[in-house]
Motif scaffolding. Structure first.
Motif, PDB file in Angstrom:
ATOM      1  N   UNK A   1       0.824  -1.214   0.000  1.00 35.23           N
ATOM      2  CA  UNK A   1       0.000   0.000   0.000  1.00 35.23           C
ATOM      3  C   UNK A   1       0.852   1.255   0.000  1.00 35.23           C
TER       4      UNK A   1
ATOM      5  N   UNK B   1       6.829 -13.744 -15.876  1.00 35.93           N
ATOM      6  CA  UNK B   1       8.049 -14.389 -15.351  1.00 35.93           C
ATOM      7  C   UNK B   1       7.679 -15.429 -14.316  1.00 35.93           C
ATOM      8  N   UNK B   2       6.719 -15.067 -13.467  1.00 34.70           N
ATOM      9  CA  UNK B   2       6.267 -16.021 -12.450  1.00 34.70           C
ATOM     10  C   UNK B   2       5.696 -17.280 -13.109  1.00 34.70           C
ATOM     11  N   UNK B   3       5.024 -17.088 -14.253  1.00 35.38           N
ATOM     12  CA  UNK B   3       4.426 -18.213 -14.967  1.00 35.38           C
ATOM     13  C   UNK B   3       5.428 -18.919 -15.885  1.00 35.38           C
TER      14      UNK B   3
ATOM     15  N   UNK C   1       6.204  -9.129 -14.815  1.00 31.67           N
ATOM     16  CA  UNK C   1       6.456  -9.919 -13.602  1.00 31.67           C
ATOM     17  C   UNK C   1       5.539 -11.139 -13.523  1.00 31.67           C
TER      18      UNK C   1
ATOM     19  N   UNK D   1      -1.493 -13.194 -11.078  1.00 30.61           N
ATOM     20  CA  UNK D   1      -1.269 -14.529 -11.663  1.00 30.61           C
ATOM     21  C   UNK D   1      -2.612 -15.225 -11.886  1.00 30.61           C
TER      22      UNK D   1
ATOM     23  N   UNK E   1       7.645  -7.874  -5.763  1.00 30.53           N
ATOM     24  CA  UNK E   1       7.244  -9.137  -5.128  1.00 30.53           C
ATOM     25  C   UNK E   1       8.005 -10.301  -5.750  1.00 30.53           C
TER      26      UNK E   1
ATOM     27  N   UNK F   1       8.463  -3.172 -17.750  1.00 28.30           N
ATOM     28  CA  UNK F   1       8.992  -4.372 -17.120  1.00 28.30           C
ATOM     29  C   UNK F   1       8.086  -4.898 -16.001  1.00 28.30           C
ATOM     30  N   UNK F   2       7.434  -3.965 -15.284  1.00 28.70           N
ATOM     31  CA  UNK F   2       6.538  -4.387 -14.190  1.00 28.70           C
ATOM     32  C   UNK F   2       5.480  -5.356 -14.720  1.00 28.70           C
TER      33      UNK F   2
ATOM     34  N   UNK G   1      -4.001 -16.273 -15.582  1.00 28.94           N
ATOM     35  CA  UNK G   1      -4.405 -17.659 -15.896  1.00 28.94           C
ATOM     36  C   UNK G   1      -5.843 -17.685 -16.422  1.00 28.94           C
TER      37      UNK G   1
ATOM     38  N   UNK H   1      -3.463  -1.325  -5.494  1.00 27.73           N
ATOM     39  CA  UNK H   1      -2.076  -1.300  -5.006  1.00 27.73           C
ATOM     40  C   UNK H   1      -1.822  -2.214  -3.798  1.00 27.73           C
ATOM     41  N   UNK H   2      -2.788  -2.347  -2.916  1.00 24.37           N
ATOM     42  CA  UNK H   2      -2.588  -3.174  -1.719  1.00 24.37           C
ATOM     43  C   UNK H   2      -2.522  -4.666  -2.055  1.00 24.37           C
ATOM     44  N   UNK H   3      -2.823  -5.007  -3.302  1.00 26.19           N
ATOM     45  CA  UNK H   3      -2.849  -6.423  -3.700  1.00 26.19           C
ATOM     46  C   UNK H   3      -1.805  -6.736  -4.778  1.00 26.19           C
ATOM     47  N   UNK H   4      -0.819  -5.834  -4.926  1.00 25.18           N
ATOM     48  CA  UNK H   4       0.188  -6.050  -5.969  1.00 25.18           C
ATOM     49  C   UNK H   4       1.299  -6.974  -5.479  1.00 25.18           C
ATOM     50  N   UNK H   5       0.849  -8.167  -5.061  1.00 27.85           N
ATOM     51  CA  UNK H   5       1.771  -9.143  -4.516  1.00 27.85           C
ATOM     52  C   UNK H   5       1.787 -10.376  -5.419  1.00 27.85           C
ATOM     53  N   UNK H   6       1.458 -10.177  -6.672  1.00 26.77           N
ATOM     54  CA  UNK H   6       1.523 -11.189  -7.727  1.00 26.77           C
ATOM     55  C   UNK H   6       0.384 -12.207  -7.727  1.00 26.77           C
ATOM     56  N   UNK H   7      -0.074 -12.612  -6.562  1.00 28.06           N
ATOM     57  CA  UNK H   7      -1.097 -13.664  -6.507  1.00 28.06           C
ATOM     58  C   UNK H   7      -2.336 -13.331  -7.326  1.00 28.06           C
TER      59      UNK H   7
ATOM     60  N   UNK I   1       1.132 -16.046  -2.582  1.00 25.96           N
ATOM     61  CA  UNK I   1       1.325 -14.670  -3.050  1.00 25.96           C
ATOM     62  C   UNK I   1       0.112 -13.803  -2.724  1.00 25.96           C
TER      63      UNK I   1
END
Lengths: 91, 356
Positions: free
Chosen positions: A35, B129-131, B126, B97, A44, B122-123, B101, B88-94, A64
């Motif tokens: 945040x 890349x994870x996939x 990400x 991804x 991440x 590049x962002x 999918x 923004x608070x959830x930009x932890x890839x999960x 994640x």
């Protein structure tokens, strides 16, 4: 398992080295990483690579979630949990 | 926290989608919503929300827009990923991804031949890349400077001596090696609806080994004639307009160019397509440059994938290659047919394939 303080220090050192905003704003244990705009999806990904490499753990897609990456504290707790129980996913 | 996905209905979920679109992509979403999501000749878009199962709050969204394409000389259907937004608070890839999918699902179900995304930075890579996926090609921006004043003002400031310097530089910019026009080629402005001759040209240029968008008349009309924002004056100023130039030989359509004149003084080449672009393309670009000069624009921009034949045409016409403006990442499924489909193909991607 490395001592808790070592895990936290390693993560903190990595965060300060990798994220310029973390250096600029300072990083407390409860600073909001997502945040607060310190870490985004690419950040991440970097953290995931670092944790997997440094602690020999595997991080699954289900891990994640914001709870694990919200602050330095949650990140450290997550890393410790994965080291203790490598097969555990968050969901 | 548990996240879940919900596939959206373009009718029932319209308002909720618009709220998120406005928040993430600006206020002008309503005008284009129907056109973009439901009116494309290839069909309706798919869209998904990722939401928090506890709070039911929507945390991310994406849309997959159907596109008529040619792959290896055959007509095909693709999906273009767009409107990818994560709180923004959830930009932890999960969540990202999970949504990425979801965009593969119509491919896995056989509804599409492949889907592709064009992350501009590049962002955006990400998730891929994870996939374990990498870019199939990169698209570069090209620029043709028409007026150097802005360039010098940026470097020297708005000083009195900048105007004479830029005037002299502009004269130099106009000096180009004289080139003979292609014999028998007639270039003219085209302002009507696109018709069957465009579909025929499109089909006649279905080359093996190439991936590109279809230029059939319905696709061209949707893109250039039915876009509600093109040619519409907005309270904040005019949005701009499309100009279409056609090249004919003995009356027969052989190539065309489409460029967008922006209200802020620049133009973008959206499409350049046809036979013998080494000749016809350069003549069309010369005509486009002439129009841009007449309109007092400062530069003409183009986009082109690294392996496209258009790179040579743009260079010959005096365009200079600038930065990578997007990467193209495609998914064609995991079965043998899917993984073979895109292998060894040349990506002929320009602005028209990348823009939503």
């Amino acid at each position: 398992m490395p001592p808790a303080a070592t895990i936290e220090n390693q993560i903190l050192t990595f965060m300060l080295r990798t994220f310029p905003t973390a250096r600029k704003l300072g990083l407390r244990n409860d600073t909001l990483l997502l945040e607060g705009g310190i870490v985004d999806s690419l950040g991440t990904l970097n953290i995931v690579s670092f944790l997997e490499r440094s602690f020999n753990i595997t991080i699954h897609d289900d891990d994640l979630v914001p709870e694990n990456f919200a602050t330095l504290d949650t990140l450290t707790a997550f890393a410790k949990k994965k080291i203790e129980c490598p097969g555990t996913a968050s969901l | 926290m548990t996240l879940a996905l919900r596939q959206l209905s373009m009718d029932d979920d319209r308002e909720e989608m618009l709220t998120l679109l406005r928040r993430n992509f600006g206020a002008r979403q309503d005008t284009r919503f129907e056109w973009r999501h439901t009116k494309h000749p290839a069909g309706r878009a798919w869209a998904w929300f990722a939401y928090d199962k506890t709070s039911l709050a929507t945390v991310a969204m994406t849309t997959l827009f159907p596109r008529n394409m040619y792959v290896d000389g055959k007509p095909g259907m693709a999906g273009q990923v767009g409107e990818f937004a994560v709180n923004p608070a959830y930009r932890c890839l999960g969540p990202a991804v999970m949504l990425q999918r979801a965009t593969f699902d119509p491919v896995d179900r056989g509804l599409l031949d492949f889907c592709y995304d064009c992350p501009p930075h590049d962002q955006g890579m990400s998730t891929f890349r994870r996939l374990g996926m990498s870019a199939n090609t990169e698209v570069f921006r090209y620029a043709y400077v028409l007026d150097s004043q802005e360039y010098f003002e940026k470097r020297l400031g708005k000083k009195a001596y900048v105007r004479p310097i830029s005037t002299a530089a502009n004269l130099l910019l106009r000096i180009r090696t004289p080139r003979k026009k292609s014999r028998g080629l007639v270039i003219s402005s085209f302002q009507r609806a696109f018709c069957e001759e465009f579909t025929e040209l499109d089909a006649s240029l279905a080359s093996p080994g190439v991936i590109r968008a279809s230029r059939s008349a319905p696709n061209l009309n949707w893109r250039y004639r039915e876009d509600p924002l093109a040619s519409v004056s907005l309270p904040t100023g005019s949005w701009g307009r499309y100009e279409v130039l056609v090249a004919r030989r003995a009356g027969e359509l052989v190539a065309f160019a489409v460029f967008f004149l922006h209200a802020d003084g620049i133009a973008s080449l959206v499409d350049l397509f046809g036979q013998d672009l080494g000749e016809t393309g350069i003549d069309l670009l010369d005509a486009a440059i002439h129009i841009c000069r007449r309109e007092g624009l400062s530069s003409l921009h183009a986009s082109c994938s690294a392996d496209s034949d258009l790179t040579t045409v743009l260079a010959s016409a005096g365009f200079r290659r600038r930065e990578c403006s997007s990467r193209v990442v495609a998914y064609a499924g995991t079965n043998e047919n899917g993984s073979q489909l895109l292998t060894g193909q040349k990506w002929e991607f320009g602005k028209v394939e990348v823009m939503l």
